[in-house]
Design a protein around this motif. Structure first.
Motif, short mmCIF file in Angstrom:
data_model
loop_
_atom_site.label_atom_id
_atom_site.label_comp_id
_atom_site.label_asym_id
_atom_site.label_seq_id
_atom_site.Cartn_x
_atom_site.Cartn_y
_atom_site.Cartn_z
N GLY A 297 -27.18 -13.51 117.54
CA GLY A 297 -28.03 -12.78 116.59
C GLY A 297 -28.63 -13.29 115.33
O GLY A 297 -29.76 -13.02 115.23
N TYR A 298 -27.95 -14.25 115.10
CA TYR A 298 -28.46 -15.15 114.06
C TYR A 298 -29.78 -16.23 114.43
O TYR A 298 -30.68 -16.52 113.53
N LEU B 177 -23.04 -5.00 131.87
CA LEU B 177 -23.73 -4.67 130.73
C LEU B 177 -22.85 -4.11 129.54
O LEU B 177 -23.05 -4.37 128.22
N GLY B 178 -21.31 -3.96 129.97
CA GLY B 178 -20.57 -3.41 128.87
C GLY B 178 -20.88 -2.25 128.30
O GLY B 178 -21.41 -1.32 128.59
N VAL B 179 -21.10 -2.44 126.70
CA VAL B 179 -21.48 -1.01 125.88
C VAL B 179 -22.97 -1.31 125.57
O VAL B 179 -23.35 -0.38 124.69
N ALA B 180 -23.74 -2.14 126.15
CA ALA B 180 -25.23 -2.54 125.46
C ALA B 180 -25.90 -1.20 125.82
O ALA B 180 -26.62 -0.98 124.65
N LEU B 181 -25.79 -0.34 126.80
CA LEU B 181 -26.68 0.81 126.94
C LEU B 181 -26.42 1.77 125.81
O LEU B 181 -27.19 2.50 125.21
N ASP B 182 -25.05 2.01 125.27
CA ASP B 182 -24.72 3.05 124.56
C ASP B 182 -25.02 2.55 123.15
O ASP B 182 -25.56 3.13 122.47
N ARG C 193 -30.37 -5.75 121.18
CA ARG C 193 -29.83 -4.54 122.13
C ARG C 193 -29.92 -4.58 123.46
O ARG C 193 -29.02 -4.13 124.00
N SER C 194 -31.00 -5.20 123.97
CA SER C 194 -30.98 -5.38 125.47
C SER C 194 -30.86 -6.70 126.00
O SER C 194 -30.78 -7.07 126.99
N PHE C 195 -29.81 -7.62 125.10
CA PHE C 195 -29.51 -8.76 125.45
C PHE C 195 -30.74 -9.86 125.78
O PHE C 195 -30.30 -10.42 126.64
N ARG C 196 -31.91 -9.45 125.22
CA ARG C 196 -33.11 -10.34 125.76
C ARG C 196 -32.99 -11.66 124.92
O ARG C 196 -33.53 -11.69 123.76
N LEU C 197 -32.18 -12.78 125.21
CA LEU C 197 -32.24 -14.06 124.38
C LEU C 197 -33.23 -15.06 124.38
O LEU C 197 -33.33 -15.78 123.40
#
Length: 458
Positions: free
Chosen positions: A84-85, A25-30, A194-198
């Motif tokens: 993101g874009y 997850l890296g820093v995704a939760l933060d 933010r939840s990396f739901r791509l």
């Protein structure tokens, strides 16, 4: 090896450090918990901080020198071909905000004349007329004591102005539909990022259906605007006229409805949402800073003497503009942006690897104490000519910078100055009892709770 040859070697780039985060997850939760606070903490690691956002290697570049490198000097190495874009393209397609390369350059050249200073000045009367009508609504609420929601009022006002000035259309009847649809899209896009739901919103779930319905609602509004304008295909001097009448220099083809829809969606959303949020912050910050409010009123009385402002008087409204600039510093509507790194590079002496993501945050850079002493304090006089000249160009970038600087920046600044001048002459919005002014970071940065205010007289 001689001492001279060793000294002539280029210094290898340093490896940036940063928050560690969790496996996978890296820093995704933060970031999900507190994106603004997390970015401020990450900037404490240096001008370039490295971290993992989900599986992706990422860098936060916060120093003005690094921003100049990314946004201006080496702009071709930092593209919008970023996930993101990709999410934003689900909303506005491949319009001027999201496109790249020759496609973007062609769109920019086509749109640029609509934002010429003389054309923008000609739109001032429309802006003031619409604002004066809102002022009458505020006066009615002032008499009854009925509270208003500053964000809603500013959204409705700037949507009307964009419709009339840039699209040549009255979109007031569409205000509720646009606001409701954009609220869903903004909240979901922020959550998905933010939840990396791509994955795109194609599942038969209530969540995905809500996104699709909101997106379709926006497209229906734009389709109605385009259909009405196609019934009278004359040049009205607005942006939509230019897009509709333009022909490709080589093929002679005109924009098809899909391309036109993408550009209208971009202008409709980007052209009203960001300005509305900036103005909402102005009212909240003035309510908390009576000394600045008093100076604003003094200038308005001196320059305008009770008259409605005009384009010719905007340059005289010096402190009014500083109030807007300072609100944009503290709470920039576009508070974070991303780029994909094409090839390995060095930024501020740090290694940045190709294929990674770079994030830039006006919210963070606008709070670096070496450029902004006591950065949380609201102080419009940070924008005197002397102070502006003493800072690096990219210490302040609410409209980004370089070749991809926001094409509507002058439009937004004149619009904001005229709206503040028109409303602040008569009214003093006050925060309702018990309300705490705080940011809500969605697609743009708005005051939480839509800024409930009561309207009092000057």
């Amino acid at each position: 090896m001689t001492a001279t040859s060793a000294a002539s070697r280029p210094t290898p780039p340093r490896i940036a450090t940063g928050p560690r985060g969790l496996p996978l997850l890296g820093v995704a939760l933060d970031i999900r918990r507190d994106v603004l606070g997390w970015n401020l903490r990450a900037a404490g690691y240096g001008p370039v901080a490295q971290y993992r956002f989900g599986p992706m290697r990422s860098y936060l570049v916060s120093h003005p020198d690094g921003l100049k490198h990314v946004l201006q000097d080496h702009v071709k190495n930092y593209t919008k071909e970023h996930f993101g874009y990709d999410m934003i393209r689900r909303i506005v397609g491949n319009g001027i905000f999201t496109s790249e390369g020759e496609t973007w350059l062609k769109q920019r050249r086509l749109a640029q004349p609509a934002f010429h200073r003389a054309r923008i000045a000609a739109m001032a009367a429309q802006m003031v007329r619409a604002t004066a009508e809102l002022s009458e609504q505020w006066a009615a609420s002032q008499r009854t004591g009925e509270p208003r929601y500053g964000v809603r009022d500013m959204m409705s006002l700037t949507l009307r102005i964009v419709g009339e000035a840039l699209l040549g259309s009255d979109v007031r009847e569409e205000t509720e539909a646009v606001a409701a649809a954009f609220s869903v899209i903004s909240e979901q896009t922020t959550e998905r990022f933010r939840s990396f739901r791509l994955l795109p919103p194609v599942l038969p779930t209530a969540y995905d259906r809500a996104f699709r319905q909101a997106n379709q609602s926006l497209r229906d509004v734009v389709a109605r605007v385009i259909t009405k304008r196609r019934e009278r295909m004359e040049d009205q001097g607005d942006l939509l006229s230019m897009f509709m009448l333009a022909r490709d220099e080589e093929t002679g083809e005109q924009m098809d409805d899909e391309h036109l829809r993408n550009e209208v969606l971009t202008m409709l959303l980007a052209g009203h949402e960001t300005t509305a949020n900036a103005l909402s912050w102005v009212w909240g910050l003035l309510a908390q800073n009576p000394d600045a409010e008093a100076r604003l009123h003094e200038e308005l009385d001196t320059v305008l003497g009770g008259r409605l402002p005009t384009a010719e008087e905007v340059p005289k409204l010096v402190y009014t503009r500083r109030v807007l600039d300072e609100a944009l510093r503290l709470y920039p509507p576009v508070y974070s942006l991303s780029r994909k790194v094409v090839a390995d590079d060095t930024v501020c002496g740090y290694q940045v690897l190709g294929g990674s993501s770079v994030y830039l945050s006006p919210y963070v850079t606008h709070r670096l104490p070496e450029f902004w002493p006591d950065p949380e304090r609201f102080e419009p006089d940070r924008f005197t000519p002397e102070q502006v000249a003493a800072r690096p160009r990219f210490a302040y970038f609410p409209f980004l910078g370089g070749p991809r600087q926001c094409i509507g920046n002058n439009f937004a600044l004149m619009e904001g100055t005229l709206i503040i001048a028109t409303l602040a002459q008569r009214h003093r919005p006050r925060l309702v009892a018990g309300y705490t002014l705080a940011p809500e970071p969605l697609l743009t940065l708005r005051p939480v709770g839509e800024l409930p205010v009561t309207i009092t007289a000057r």
